[in-house]
Design a protein around this motif. Sequence first.
Motif, mmCIF file in Angstrom:
data_model
loop_
_atom_site.group_PDB
_atom_site.id
_atom_site.type_symbol
_atom_site.label_atom_id
_atom_site.label_comp_id
_atom_site.label_asym_id
_atom_site.label_seq_id
_atom_site.Cartn_x
_atom_site.Cartn_y
_atom_site.Cartn_z
ATOM 1 N N GLY A 73 0.835 -1.203 0.000
ATOM 2 C CA GLY A 73 0.000 0.000 0.000
ATOM 3 C C GLY A 73 0.862 1.242 0.000
ATOM 4 N N GLU A 74 0.380 2.267 -0.630
ATOM 5 C CA GLU A 74 1.161 3.478 -0.867
ATOM 6 C C GLU A 74 1.559 4.230 0.407
ATOM 7 N N ASN A 75 0.678 4.254 1.404
ATOM 8 C CA ASN A 75 0.940 5.056 2.603
ATOM 9 C C ASN A 75 1.051 4.244 3.889
ATOM 10 N N VAL A 76 1.277 2.950 3.782
ATOM 11 C CA VAL A 76 1.301 2.094 4.971
ATOM 12 C C VAL A 76 2.413 2.502 5.938
ATOM 13 N N MET A 77 3.605 2.772 5.435
ATOM 14 C CA MET A 77 4.712 3.161 6.306
ATOM 15 C C MET A 77 4.364 4.438 7.081
ATOM 16 N N GLN A 78 3.838 5.414 6.377
ATOM 17 C CA GLN A 78 3.444 6.672 7.009
ATOM 18 C C GLN A 78 2.344 6.431 8.047
ATOM 19 N N GLU A 79 1.365 5.635 7.701
ATOM 20 C CA GLU A 79 0.265 5.359 8.619
ATOM 21 C C GLU A 79 0.756 4.680 9.896
ATOM 22 N N LEU A 80 1.701 3.753 9.754
ATOM 23 C CA LEU A 80 2.249 3.075 10.926
ATOM 24 C C LEU A 80 2.989 4.060 11.827
ATOM 25 N N LEU A 81 3.795 4.924 11.226
ATOM 26 C CA LEU A 81 4.517 5.930 12.012
ATOM 27 C C LEU A 81 3.545 6.894 12.697
ATOM 28 N N GLU A 82 2.553 7.356 11.958
ATOM 29 C CA GLU A 82 1.579 8.293 12.530
ATOM 30 C C GLU A 82 0.762 7.649 13.643
ATOM 31 N N SER A 83 0.502 6.350 13.539
ATOM 32 C CA SER A 83 -0.239 5.664 14.606
ATOM 33 C C SER A 83 0.566 5.616 15.903
ATOM 34 N N GLU A 84 1.874 5.855 15.801
ATOM 35 C CA GLU A 84 2.755 5.887 16.968
ATOM 36 C C GLU A 84 3.048 7.324 17.409
ATOM 37 N N GLY A 85 2.389 8.296 16.790
ATOM 38 C CA GLY A 85 2.553 9.681 17.182
ATOM 39 C C GLY A 85 3.632 10.450 16.436
ATOM 40 N N ILE A 86 4.180 9.866 15.395
ATOM 41 C CA ILE A 86 5.214 10.529 14.602
ATOM 42 C C ILE A 86 4.553 11.273 13.449
ATOM 43 N N MET A 87 4.846 12.551 13.324
ATOM 44 C CA MET A 87 4.260 13.353 12.253
ATOM 45 C C MET A 87 5.105 13.223 10.983
#
Length: 112
Positions: A73-87
């Motif tokens: 998926g195109e944004n999975v890495m970003q989504e995982l980081l954001e789910s941990e509070g990383i912008m």
Amino acid sequence: MSDLYSRIYGVVRLIPAGRATSYGAIARYIGSPRGSRMVGWAMNQCHAHKEYTPAHRVVNRLGMLSGKHHFPGENVMQELLESEGIMVVNDQIQNFDQVFWDPFKELDEISI
């Protein structure tokens, strides 16, 4: 799995949620200061192993999500980081210096 990959995965599994590190920081920690690409290759292969390895927490030295195309998926890495509070903005971790996890500072000794 090679011993080197096992050592890389061991370090990556120690990165706490809400933190991120670079390919180079891991390479230096395991004694291979020019091995950033090898760390990247290991991250690309970690999905094939039984034990979970949070590869999304490993980015390039600028905080860019350079390995994002290896996630499903195109944004999975970003989504995982954001789910941990990383912008993340434009594929780059914001305030990377504050989020950065340096294994030399965070781990007492090389035990990987």
